[in-house]
Design a protein around this motif. Structure first.
Motif, short mmCIF file in Angstrom:
data_model
loop_
_atom_site.label_atom_id
_atom_site.label_comp_id
_atom_site.label_asym_id
_atom_site.label_seq_id
_atom_site.Cartn_x
_atom_site.Cartn_y
_atom_site.Cartn_z
N ILE A 1 -58.44 22.58 -9.33
CA ILE A 1 -57.27 21.63 -9.54
C ILE A 1 -55.62 22.42 -9.06
O ILE A 1 -54.85 22.16 -8.64
CB ILE A 1 -56.83 20.22 -10.48
CG1 ILE A 1 -58.26 19.40 -10.73
CG2 ILE A 1 -55.78 19.97 -10.45
CD1 ILE A 1 -58.17 18.76 -9.52
N GLY A 2 -55.51 23.60 -9.93
CA GLY A 2 -54.54 24.50 -9.93
C GLY A 2 -54.04 25.14 -8.33
O GLY A 2 -53.24 24.65 -7.99
N LEU B 1 -45.48 14.27 -5.21
CA LEU B 1 -45.57 13.26 -6.52
C LEU B 1 -46.69 12.04 -6.42
O LEU B 1 -46.55 12.38 -7.41
CB LEU B 1 -44.35 12.01 -5.85
CG LEU B 1 -44.22 11.75 -7.43
CD1 LEU B 1 -44.06 11.74 -8.72
CD2 LEU B 1 -42.97 10.39 -7.80
N TRP B 2 -47.03 11.76 -5.13
CA TRP B 2 -48.26 11.40 -4.99
C TRP B 2 -49.44 12.28 -5.83
O TRP B 2 -50.42 11.68 -6.65
CB TRP B 2 -48.76 10.98 -4.03
CG TRP B 2 -50.41 10.53 -3.42
CD1 TRP B 2 -50.55 9.48 -3.83
CD2 TRP B 2 -51.59 11.11 -2.91
NE1 TRP B 2 -51.74 8.98 -3.62
CE2 TRP B 2 -52.46 10.38 -3.08
CE3 TRP B 2 -51.76 12.33 -3.07
CZ2 TRP B 2 -53.54 10.69 -2.99
CZ3 TRP B 2 -52.86 12.77 -2.40
CH2 TRP B 2 -54.07 12.16 -2.13
N PHE B 3 -49.45 13.48 -5.13
CA PHE B 3 -50.72 14.06 -6.59
C PHE B 3 -50.56 14.13 -7.31
O PHE B 3 -51.34 14.60 -8.34
CB PHE B 3 -50.72 15.39 -5.26
CG PHE B 3 -51.20 16.82 -6.09
CD1 PHE B 3 -53.52 16.64 -5.25
CD2 PHE B 3 -51.07 18.24 -6.70
CE1 PHE B 3 -54.07 17.88 -5.83
CE2 PHE B 3 -52.43 18.60 -7.16
CZ PHE B 3 -53.15 17.89 -7.26
N LEU B 4 -49.84 14.57 -7.51
CA LEU B 4 -49.26 14.89 -9.29
C LEU B 4 -49.44 13.79 -9.82
O LEU B 4 -49.93 13.52 -11.53
CB LEU B 4 -47.82 14.74 -9.09
CG LEU B 4 -47.12 16.28 -8.58
CD1 LEU B 4 -45.55 16.49 -8.61
CD2 LEU B 4 -47.88 17.64 -9.97
N LEU B 5 -49.13 12.41 -9.25
CA LEU B 5 -49.40 10.87 -10.57
C LEU B 5 -51.02 10.95 -10.33
O LEU B 5 -51.68 10.34 -11.58
CB LEU B 5 -48.96 9.57 -9.50
CG LEU B 5 -47.26 9.59 -9.45
CD1 LEU B 5 -47.34 8.78 -9.09
CD2 LEU B 5 -47.19 9.14 -10.86
N LEU B 6 -52.08 11.99 -9.66
CA LEU B 6 -53.31 11.89 -10.04
C LEU B 6 -53.95 13.23 -11.27
O LEU B 6 -55.33 12.10 -11.50
CB LEU B 6 -53.74 12.33 -8.45
CG LEU B 6 -53.81 11.07 -7.33
CD1 LEU B 6 -54.65 12.35 -5.86
CD2 LEU B 6 -54.39 9.85 -7.32
N VAL B 7 -53.04 14.11 -11.72
CA VAL B 7 -53.10 14.55 -11.70
C VAL B 7 -52.58 14.64 -13.62
O VAL B 7 -53.66 14.69 -14.31
CB VAL B 7 -53.37 16.18 -11.87
CG1 VAL B 7 -52.81 17.04 -12.45
CG2 VAL B 7 -53.89 16.51 -10.06
N SER C 1 -45.03 10.08 -16.32
CA SER C 1 -43.57 10.91 -17.21
C SER C 1 -44.03 12.09 -16.80
O SER C 1 -42.96 13.38 -16.78
CB SER C 1 -43.44 11.21 -18.48
OG SER C 1 -43.09 9.08 -18.95
N THR C 2 -45.26 12.79 -17.25
CA THR C 2 -45.08 14.48 -16.66
C THR C 2 -45.26 14.83 -15.53
O THR C 2 -44.75 16.05 -15.33
CB THR C 2 -46.80 15.16 -17.82
OG1 THR C 2 -46.93 14.24 -19.10
CG2 THR C 2 -47.31 16.67 -17.73
#
Length: 246
Positions: free
Chosen positions: A5-6, A32-38, A42-43
């Motif tokens: 993932i990293g 942002l789409w990718f980050l919302l999966l991970v 809020s994070t």
């Protein structure tokens, strides 16, 4: 965050920074789409703010001679006002709300320019742009298409648009990081290490995108921006509907 993932995160950061380097937006939407999966919402917002701050900061620096600083100053006042209001209402994001808000953004890029009598060169309009885009940046993570409608009558060329937008987004994402500071501090040392590792790739992607930008005509720049943002928006809106139905 696993090694796989990293590594994918670093790759996505490079590609999305390059995309934003070319069009001044769109890359942040994909990231942002990718980050919302991970991460939790809020994070994801906090991490997105750090990466976008790095990418926009490098883009603003590379294009600093094109920044219209007077516009940035008034927009900054607007962003601070929006952040204060969201703090007052104790706003907290969730993936469904963020997706729906982003999914609706492409409507703005298809509206005829003659409908808008907004000009970022006017102090009151720049202040309003800062409030609206700052609030959306904190609430939904991004605000590129909204900022654009304040530049349609500004008579600025693509380099000035991208440079000025980059600088105001440096301000907005800095404030967004502070807004979600608690979520950012909850990240583990390993997760922060991966974020810091990705930062140089954000700069490299921005440099690559900036070189491509200078080869585009103003007409191609606006056409491609419209279609790319629309495609991303449709995807987000569909995702938001699915999340709401669950």
């Amino acid at each position: 965050m696993s090694l796989l993932i990293g590594s994918l995160f670093v790759f996505v950061v490079f590609l999305t920074s390059m995309l934003s380097g070319i069009f001044g937006m769109a890359g942040g939407l994909v990231l942002l789409w990718f980050l919302l999966l991970v991460f939790p919402a809020s994070t994801a917002m906090a991490v997105h703010g750090v990466i976008q701050l790095t990418a926009n900061g490098s883009r603003a620096w590379l294009s600093r001679r094109f920044i219209v600083w007077r516009i940035v100053a008034f927009m900054t006042l607007g962003v601070l006002s929006a952040a204060g209001l969201l703090l007052l209402f104790n706003y907290s994001p969730n993936a469904a709300t963020v997706s729906i808000l982003i999914g609706l953004m492409p409507i703005l890029v298809w509206m005829p320019k003659r409908w808008f009598h907004l000009n970022a060169n006017r102090a009151s309009h720049a202040l309003l742009c800062g409030m609206a885009s700052g609030g959306l940046t904190i609430a939904a993570g991004v605000s590129g298409p909204l900022i654009d409608i304040f530049f349609v009558r500004s008579q600025m060329d693509r380099r000035q648009v991208v440079a000025t937008k980059a600088m105001i987004q440096v301000v907005a994402h800095s404030i967004k990081i502070l807004f979600y500071l608690g979520a950012a501090l909850a990240l583990s040392a390993g997760e922060w290490g991966m974020v810091l590792l990705a930062a140089p790739f954000a700069i490299l992607g921005t440099q690559t995108g900036t070189r491509i930008l200078h080869r585009l005509t103003d007409a191609n720049f606006r056409t491609w921006t419209r279609w790319i943002v629309t495609g991303i928006g449709v995807f987000y809106f569909g995702q938001g509907l699915v999340l709401l139905s669950q």
